[in-house]
Design a protein around this motif. Structure first.
Motif, mmCIF file in Angstrom:
data_model
loop_
_atom_site.group_PDB
_atom_site.id
_atom_site.type_symbol
_atom_site.label_atom_id
_atom_site.label_comp_id
_atom_site.label_asym_id
_atom_site.label_seq_id
_atom_site.Cartn_x
_atom_site.Cartn_y
_atom_site.Cartn_z
ATOM 1 N N GLY A 49 -4.604 -0.349 11.730
ATOM 2 C CA GLY A 49 -3.901 0.928 11.777
ATOM 3 C C GLY A 49 -2.978 1.192 10.610
ATOM 4 O O GLY A 49 -2.166 2.109 10.645
ATOM 5 N N ASN A 50 -3.102 0.383 9.546
ATOM 6 C CA ASN A 50 -2.282 0.574 8.357
ATOM 7 C C ASN A 50 -2.933 1.554 7.391
ATOM 8 O O ASN A 50 -4.156 1.583 7.264
ATOM 9 C CB ASN A 50 -2.070 -0.759 7.634
ATOM 10 N N ARG A 51 -2.120 2.312 6.701
ATOM 11 C CA ARG A 51 -2.581 3.223 5.645
ATOM 12 C C ARG A 51 -2.362 2.517 4.309
ATOM 13 O O ARG A 51 -1.217 2.392 3.857
ATOM 14 C CB ARG A 51 -1.778 4.517 5.646
ATOM 15 N N ASP A 52 -3.414 2.055 3.705
ATOM 16 C CA ASP A 52 -3.308 1.340 2.432
ATOM 17 C C ASP A 52 -3.673 2.259 1.273
ATOM 18 O O ASP A 52 -4.580 3.075 1.384
ATOM 19 C CB ASP A 52 -4.238 0.120 2.428
ATOM 20 N N GLY A 53 -2.967 2.093 0.174
ATOM 21 C CA GLY A 53 -3.289 2.830 -1.043
ATOM 22 C C GLY A 53 -3.141 4.335 -0.903
ATOM 23 O O GLY A 53 -3.873 5.088 -1.539
#
Length: 82
Positions: A49-53
């Motif tokens: 559930g992480n938003r990377d970049g």
């Protein structure tokens, strides 16, 4: 390029739809593009559930070109290692 043109290009290049979401739906393990008022967010949504970049763009065209470039690089890497 707009979202519909991007989608058409990705279909023509046989890039699997499970690699991206152009309507803002945050499904895991894909690149997501969403419109937030007059801004366009692009990020990789991982399985936790992480938003990377995450990148924010002021125009749909620039965001679409960025997504296209990301997916083309991904396709090239797939080709090289598969």
């Amino acid at each position: 390029m707009n979202k519909e043109e991007l989608k058409q290009k990705l279909v023509e290049l046989n890039i699997k739809s499970e690699f991206y979401s152009l309507d803002g739906e945050s499904l895991p393990d894909r690149i997501v593009m969403s419109q937030n008022y007059d801004k366009w967010d692009v990020f990789y949504f991982d399985e936790r559930g992480n938003r990377d970049g995450e990148k924010i763009f002021s125009s749909e065209s620039v965001a679409c070109n960025y997504v296209y470039d990301l997916l083309m690089r991904q396709k090239e890497i797939e080709k090289k290692y598969n």
